[in-house]
Design an enzyme around this catalytic site. Structure first.
Site, PDB file in Angstrom:
ATOM      1  N   HIS A 148       0.818  -1.220   0.000  1.00  0.00           N
ATOM      2  CA  HIS A 148       0.000   0.000   0.000  1.00  0.00           C
ATOM      3  C   HIS A 148       0.853   1.271   0.000  1.00  0.00           C
ATOM      4  O   HIS A 148       0.304   2.370  -0.162  1.00  0.00           O
ATOM      5  CB  HIS A 148      -0.921   0.027   1.226  1.00  0.00           C
ATOM      6  CG  HIS A 148      -1.985  -1.026   1.202  1.00  0.00           C
ATOM      7  ND1 HIS A 148      -2.820  -1.209   0.126  1.00  0.00           N
ATOM      8  CD2 HIS A 148      -2.342  -1.956   2.132  1.00  0.00           C
ATOM      9  CE1 HIS A 148      -3.650  -2.209   0.379  1.00  0.00           C
ATOM     10  NE2 HIS A 148      -3.381  -2.682   1.592  1.00  0.00           N
ATOM     11  N   ASP A 189      -3.119 -10.273  -2.717  1.00  0.00           N
ATOM     12  CA  ASP A 189      -3.681  -9.847  -1.446  1.00  0.00           C
ATOM     13  C   ASP A 189      -5.165  -9.492  -1.638  1.00  0.00           C
ATOM     14  O   ASP A 189      -5.577  -9.110  -2.740  1.00  0.00           O
ATOM     15  CB  ASP A 189      -2.911  -8.624  -0.945  1.00  0.00           C
ATOM     16  CG  ASP A 189      -3.210  -8.269   0.495  1.00  0.00           C
ATOM     17  OD1 ASP A 189      -2.416  -8.662   1.360  1.00  0.00           O
ATOM     18  OD2 ASP A 189      -4.228  -7.609   0.749  1.00  0.00           O
ATOM     19  N   HIS A 214      -6.595  -6.951  -0.636  1.00  0.00           N
ATOM     20  CA  HIS A 214      -6.694  -5.511  -0.857  1.00  0.00           C
ATOM     21  C   HIS A 214      -5.841  -5.090  -2.052  1.00  0.00           C
ATOM     22  O   HIS A 214      -4.770  -5.648  -2.291  1.00  0.00           O
ATOM     23  CB  HIS A 214      -6.242  -4.751   0.393  1.00  0.00           C
ATOM     24  CG  HIS A 214      -6.944  -5.193   1.638  1.00  0.00           C
ATOM     25  ND1 HIS A 214      -6.461  -6.198   2.444  1.00  0.00           N
ATOM     26  CD2 HIS A 214      -8.121  -4.781   2.187  1.00  0.00           C
ATOM     27  CE1 HIS A 214      -7.287  -6.384   3.461  1.00  0.00           C
ATOM     28  NE2 HIS A 214      -8.308  -5.539   3.331  1.00  0.00           N
ATOM     29  N   ASP A 245      -4.848 -12.951   3.214  1.00  0.00           N
ATOM     30  CA  ASP A 245      -6.126 -12.476   3.735  1.00  0.00           C
ATOM     31  C   ASP A 245      -7.342 -12.820   2.869  1.00  0.00           C
ATOM     32  O   ASP A 245      -8.469 -12.526   3.291  1.00  0.00           O
ATOM     33  CB  ASP A 245      -6.085 -10.971   4.020  1.00  0.00           C
ATOM     34  CG  ASP A 245      -5.358 -10.169   2.966  1.00  0.00           C
ATOM     35  OD1 ASP A 245      -5.002 -10.756   1.931  1.00  0.00           O
ATOM     36  OD2 ASP A 245      -5.124  -8.964   3.179  1.00  0.00           O
TER      37      ASP A 245
END
Length: 582
Positions: free
Chosen positions: A394, A428, A430, A517
């Site tokens: 991120h 991931d 996200h 995740d």
């Protein structure tokens, strides 16, 4: 001292230099080989199936990358057998166990490829077939060496018939059963021998000669010659995985200094413990200590002022004190405030990623691990794993957030891009907004992210399908934004599409941002992937057959985190092996 490792192509410079040394040894030790065949070795490795079989090169490397010996193994994947083309020690490094180590490594490879036997040619030890007394003694020594492993000439065929009446010393076809009973039916024998003569020696063997040899094969199963030199053979441990085949894992054990002990902060040190505990149960990994790399590798992808700010603010914060961004420059981003704590919002994308005294040091440690993993790949290893925290995908060019401070995967991709094109695959839950941001205008690094749709998943403002790059990077960013509910079967379908995009790009290197995740029950996600799904995903990714660096990103359900990681890497290892067997 030396180490054995395989070379499948000449992508990285160290492999290219090794191949050059092998060409020199080939020309020295086998002067009868045509110069053009020696010169074609790099092209043969690059396009392995051009001749109807895959060529794998094994080298024995000493200090300073000096090649002390080599073996060339041909894998006929359609017929599931291996043929040892050459095995030699350099003139300056004779003895020392190099030849034995190379042959044992070749046997291991042949077993891993699922073959029932390893075949090769060996000049005869029969004076009726070899009139040169000096050569005859050399042939006896060579056959004595191979007999130690159970390898002996196949009998009752005309394979050792000279190509012409003037020829002397035509070779035996030798078979090594690889510590199993030798069983070779006539149809199977005909298929194998035909492939050797017509593909490997198609320029030398006429159709009439091939037909004569095939017709000589008896109807009963083929047999090996009785043991002539030894009474005991060497039996290898079939469960052993050679060091060169293992996945190098690099862990920043100092990650514990970054520990936010506040309720709900799920990016905790126990994540690493859970993964390490499970992967250590396998034989797939070899642990490597991280090396320290200069800050210039970080500033190659991150704004220097941003990096300096993180270093300064973290150095000024007292122990156990965290600063959370809370004011953001929506209207005026050109003039950051003087107060370092307030300035956090100038460089951050959210309100839940804190700065503290150890954030900078921990993030630097993660980058060191990523760079060490990249160096393992540049040194010739196929798979390396940077097991790091804090995560990084991120972190953008001039911003941190999402528990991420420096983008380790982007640093790795940037470093590898100097040697060839790179694909970054983010799996991931996200969106990898940081990696997209850093490479959005570049065509040498393809960024692909599979993630929850930004309408409900962090970071909310990026990761849409229509974000495909800008300028030179147009078309080199791909987002697969998925719905709130997703099971393993549906995810695998999307992953196959994403891998097809990467395959079309044909990178030299692959960087995988491994988020665990997507797992069922993860507190930050909504999907339902299970251990078997992570195994399949790893296998699909490994089947690309690329030099691969895996960088740990998210994954916060501690109960399943380690098991899912272990399954992913088991699949990655199997997929990589499958890619090499094609």
């Amino acid at each position: 001292m030396f180490r054995i490792r395989p070379i499948y192509d000449t992508t990285v410079p160290v492999d290219s230099l090794c191949v050059e040394q092998v060409q020199t040894i080939l020309a020295e030790r086998f002067p009868f080989i045509a110069p053009e065949e020696v010169a074609d070795l790099p092209a043969t490795l690059k396009n392995p199936m051009a001749k109807g079989y895959r060529t794998i090169l094994f080298v024995a490397e000493g200090q300073r990358r000096t090649v002390q010996g080599f073996a060339l193994l041909c894998h006929f994947s359609d017929l599931r057998f291996c043929y040892l083309d050459f095995l030699s020690v350099s003139l300056s490094h004779g003895g020392g166990g190099v030849g034995s180590a190379l042959y044992e490594r070749v046997r291991e490879e042949a077993r891993a490829l699922g073959n029932t036997a390893l075949f090769f040619e060996c000049l005869p030890d029969d004076p009726l077939l070899c009139r040169d007394e000096t050569l005859l003694q050399e042939n006896k020594a060579r056959l004595r060496f191979y007999e130690r492993y159970g390898a002996r000439p196949i009998v009752n065929t005309a394979y050792e018939t000279p190509l012409s009446a003037e020829d002397d010393c035509a070779p035996y076809l030798v078979a090594d059963p690889l510590d199993k009973p030798f069983q070779l039916s006539r149809p199977r024998a005909r298929s194998i021998i035909r492939a050797i003569l017509e593909r490997k020696y198609k320029e030398k063997c006429s159709p009439q000669y091939v037909r004569m040899v095939l017709d000589s094969i008896p109807p009963s199963p083929l047999a090996l010659r009785e043991t002539r030199y030894l009474t005991e053979t060497i039996s290898a441990n079939r469960q052993t995985i050679s060091a060169d085949r293992k996945i190098a894992v690099i862990c920043n054990h100092n990650h514990r200094i970054h520990h936010i002990r506040e309720r709900g902060y799920v990016e905790a040190p126990v994540r690493i413990d859970s993964i390490l505990r499970e992967i250590k149960k396998t034989e797939l990994f070899t642990l490597r200590d991280p090396r320290h790399f200069s800050e210039q590798y970080i500033t190659a992808v991150h704004d220097k002022k941003f990096v300096t700010y993180l270093k300064r603010v973290c150095s000024t914060l007292p122990e156990n004190k965290s600063v959370y961004p809370y004011v953001f420059p929506i209207r005026n981003a050109a003039r950051p405030p003087k107060d370092l704590a307030v300035r956090a919002g100038y460089y951050c994308i959210d309100t839940f990623t804190p700065l503290n005294g150890n954030a900078y040091a921990a993030a630097r440690g993660a980058v060191d691990c990523g760079m060490t993993a990249a160096q393992e790949v540049l040194d010739g290893r196929r798979l390396a794993y940077a097991l790091v925290r804090p995560p990084g995908h991120h972190a953008e060019h001039r911003a941190f957030g999402g528990f991420c401070y420096f983008n380790t995967a982007a640093v790795v991709a940037q470093h590898l891009s100097a040697q060839g094109r790179v694909a970054v695959l983010d799996v991931d839950y996200h969106h990898g907004n940081g990696t997209q941001n850093i490479f959005y205008e570049r065509s040498d690094v393809l960024t692909v992210s599979i993630h929850g749709h930004p309408s409900f998943a962090y970071p909310y403002f990026s990761g849409f399908h229509e974000e495909t790059g800008e300028g030179q990077g147009q078309g080199f960013n791909r987002n697969y934004a998925l719905p709130e509910e997703m099971d393993g079967v549906g995810y695998a379908e999307v992953l196959r599409r994403a891998l097809g995009c990467i395959r079309d790009f044909d990178p030299a290197f692959l960087v995988v941002c491994l988020g665990l995740d997507p797992a069922k029950g993860d507190p930050t996600g909504t999907w339902s992937l299970q251990a078997k799904d992570f195994h399949l995903n790893g296998k699909l990714i490994g089947a690309l057959g690329k030099h691969t660096v895996v960088v740990q990103e998210g994954g916060y359900r501690i109960r399943s985190l380690g098991v899912n990681a272990g399954n992913f890497f088991q699949g990655l290892f199997e997929g990589s092996r499958l890619a090499r067997s094609r």
